[in-house]
Write an enzyme that holds these catalytic residues in place. Structure first.
Site, PDB file in Angstrom:
ATOM      1  N   THR A   1      -9.712  -4.950 -66.133  1.00  7.82           N
ATOM      2  CA  THR A   1     -10.937  -6.343 -65.611  1.00  7.82           C
ATOM      3  C   THR A   1     -10.705  -6.784 -67.160  1.00  7.82           C
ATOM      4  OG1 THR A   1     -12.445  -5.531 -65.353  1.00  7.82           O
ATOM      5  CG2 THR A   1     -10.841  -5.433 -63.017  1.00  7.82           C
TER       6      THR A   1
ATOM      7  N   SER B   1     -13.943 -17.803 -64.492  1.00  7.18           N
ATOM      8  CA  SER B   1     -13.521 -18.770 -64.754  1.00  7.18           C
ATOM      9  C   SER B   1     -12.283 -18.860 -65.451  1.00  7.18           C
ATOM     10  CB  SER B   1     -14.518 -19.988 -65.851  1.00  7.18           C
ATOM     11  OG  SER B   1     -14.452 -19.075 -66.092  1.00  7.18           O
TER      12      SER B   1
ATOM     13  N   LYS C   1     -11.172   3.112 -65.709  1.00  3.05           N
ATOM     14  CA  LYS C   1     -11.237   1.562 -66.606  1.00  3.05           C
ATOM     15  C   LYS C   1     -12.419   1.269 -66.115  1.00  3.05           C
ATOM     16  CE  LYS C   1     -11.429  -1.867 -64.188  1.00  3.05           C
ATOM     17  NZ  LYS C   1     -13.398  -2.667 -63.694  1.00  3.05           N
TER      18      LYS C   1
ATOM     19  N   THR D   1     -18.205   6.153 -62.503  1.00  2.00           N
ATOM     20  CA  THR D   1     -17.557   5.164 -62.835  1.00  2.00           C
ATOM     21  C   THR D   1     -17.036   4.866 -61.910  1.00  2.00           C
ATOM     22  OG1 THR D   1     -16.973   3.538 -64.915  1.00  2.00           O
ATOM     23  CG2 THR D   1     -15.461   5.593 -64.544  1.00  2.00           C
TER      24      THR D   1
END
Lengths: 409, 409
Positions: free
Chosen positions: A156, A409, A182, A193
């Protein structure tokens, strides 16, 4: 730029017999982005997982726990990015189940044999139609050599893929351990995690797997933090496909079993460290080692207080040896009977504090020299006992604010 | 720029009969900066203090506790900025004592009648010679009207002075409550904030003062946080000079006594809020109200988890209604039997989450509208009981990093 971590060569990330992986672009949140990954496991694999202790755990985490408890044998995992399917209430559970049902149907297995994972924005409805529409392409893409592609598929805010492999010999057979992970923000794993997957073809007895997963997580993902925010979606899964032709491992005694476990821990810890090295805005990789504690619990209290202090983290970003901020964090960590007169502090080889006060021989330029390094160990002595533990973290920079003010955004 | 807080007019900060204040430039760390302040109290004043719970408490905090316990009657306070005299070991205690001895000699009182305070960089030796050299000028400057000057004299990274006054009538006499405070970073007071002083001429029985100081701190300074870092030097001192000509207050029953207490709390809370409004890099003032808790402890756990989350704070800085981050913080706050299906979330008047999931009628533009405000209330319902509590905090901006990466330079 991650701190001393670059994406590995695809060829260095070794396939694990019994595991195939497919990745596709499903457009979950954004177009032209690998965001849907499936793991296909041969029959006979043993699977164990540890999951977030966040009470607001995501829908897929709840389904994972349910499916693992059913014990019907896990045959597939499906991971989407772009949406965490957390804080989504009952509709979120329905969407996670629908994903499992669709994948199970395509693979002709039971829905309870599928583990679902999601990562991304919290509290927005999962666009389940796009996930379902992407599944056939992900399945069609499945190959044993796709580990690095999967590491890319689950990113991400990560800037770089995280994957690692090791091989050891057990009973004359070379077995492989490969893992991916990740995570870059909302990282303070409590059990594991946000999405770590480690697989081996070693023939480990299924009865050993759950405690092994816990032990690996405690030695790796459960010792790192970026920002202290424990995610709603943390998941660490360990797979043993058991296809290697050596005798089943039923206990951890013996040099070969120990070497295998060490390789597993090495992969898990390398991945956990890679998450910190790629922590949002990170410019430094910092180990906080606490020694002389009376218990693991108090060592971790102190280590996390230091590792979470915004003042400590910004001082490291600035390479400013404003080390009194470390003492303040040690003091508020929650050890009520701490004797400040026994505190020792080293920054790598530099002895900064002795008996609670500034070491008379400490020179600011020595502190400044270490602060300029990209990797630093803070070593704190409590003078209370013989227990020690270590937590790994990163510094706190302008880019952390930029990344998290702009994330959606 | 502090959020909706500007320095008050000097004339609006009222003198308290029995208190005189002097300020000078002693050059403790930098030249041409008001950095040394003395409070001179008439004989008969009752004084109580609450101090940091940081186990690494500063030398002056240790001396304050010692002198208050001796009960010889406090007649003076001395405050330096530029150096916290914390993490300084035995020499730090010697320097704090030397400061008390010098001031006592000049005032012809006992050293145990002096309370010392320091604020600034941790773990650097206090330049005690400069403090001692500055004392005569500070004493010579002493006037009753110097409260605002003192508020300026105790500033460090503060951008604006913090002072407030109220008056109430007790037994036909107008009594005054005036206070000052400082603090902008390393703010998560645990008992009191880094230097808050409130004085009144009300004739409050000395036996009431310590519990009153605790109650005021718990309703004000102990409910604010900027960065979660509890300082080594937090000190809150309450002075009653008892010079007002009304009958001594020996209990808090009665409308006038209650009004006095309300005025004291109002001053303390106004100062505590001013610290948050002037929090390092703050652009927004945020109240985190937790309702429906089973205890105050769990309400505060949740409120502080939200108020300390870097992800929540950066989202507020960006005016981005990425409100799932609030749910994640609620989930990891440490309530192990939390039922996420009972969580409610309001942002001011906007109902964001109901029964743990996104409210079907919630529209992103409503959240975005509130996020643009400079003052916002996050209201979280736990559905566990009838207890509620509130914590005040600010957002987390680029300027926080800038300020703390550059603080010592």
């Amino acid at each position: 730029m991650a701190v001393n971590w670059t994406a590995p060569e695809a060829a260095s990330i070794l396939p694990v017999p019994g595991v195939r992986i497919g990745v596709t672009e499903a457009g979950v949140r954004k177009a032209n982005r690998k965001d849907l990954t499936v793991f296909l496991l041969d029959d006979g694999a043993a699977v164990a997982g540890v999951f977030t202790q966040n009470r607001y755990c995501a829908a897929p985490v709840q389904i994972c726990r349910e499916h693992l408890a059913m014990g019907t044998g896990i045959r597939a995992m499906v991971i989407n990015t772009g949406n965490a399917n957390a804080g989504t209430g009952e509709p979120g559970l329905v969407n996670a189940r629908a994903t499992c049902i669709a994948l199970a149907k395509a693979l002709q297995i039971a829905p309870s044999q599928v583990l679902p994972f999601s990562t991304g924005v919290i509290m927005e409805p999962l666009p389940v139609d796009r996930v379902l529409a992407g599944l056939p392409a992900a399945i069609a893409d499945a190959q044993a050599v796709h580990w690095l592609k999967a590491a890319e598929g689950i990113m991400t805010t990560d800037t770089v893929a995280k994957a690692a492999s090791r091989q050891v010999v057990v009973g004359g057979q070379t077995v492989t351990v490969t893992g991916i992970a990740k995570g870059a923000g909302m990282i303070r794993p409590n059990m594991a995690t946000m999405l770590g997957f480690v697989a081996t073809d070693a023939n480990i007895a299924p009865a050993l797997l759950q405690s092994l997963a816990r032990e690996l997580a405690d030695g790796s993902f459960n010792r790192v933090t970026v920002d202290g925010d424990t995610s709603t979606n943390d998941s660490f899964v360990l797979v043993a496909t058991r296809q290697a032709a050596h005798a089943e491992i039923t206990a951890w005694d013996g040099a070969e079993a120990q070497a295998l476990k060490a390789a597993l821990l090495d992969v898990a810890r390398t991945l956990a460290h890679a998450i910190v090295r790629d922590g949002e805005g990170a410019t430094k990789f910092i180990a906080v080692r606490v020694e002389g504690g009376a218990s693991t619990e108090e060592c971790l209290k102190v280590a996390y207080a230091v590792a979470h202090s915004p003042l400590v983290k910004t001082a490291f970003f600035a390479s400013d040896p404003n080390l009194g901020r470390i003492l303040a964090a040690v003091g508020y960590a929650g050890i009520t009977d701490l004797d400040q007169g026994k505190i020792e502090l080293h920054l790598d080889d530099v002895h900064v504090v002795t008996q609670g006060g500034r070491n008379p021989s400490y020179r600011e330029e020595d502190g400044a020299r270490v602060m300029k390094q990209s990797e630093i160990t803070i070593r704190i002595g409590l003078g209370r006992g013989a227990v020690a533990d270590t937590v790994w973290t990163c510094d706190f920079s302008h880019d952390y604010v930029t990344i998290n003010a702009d994330y959606r955004s």
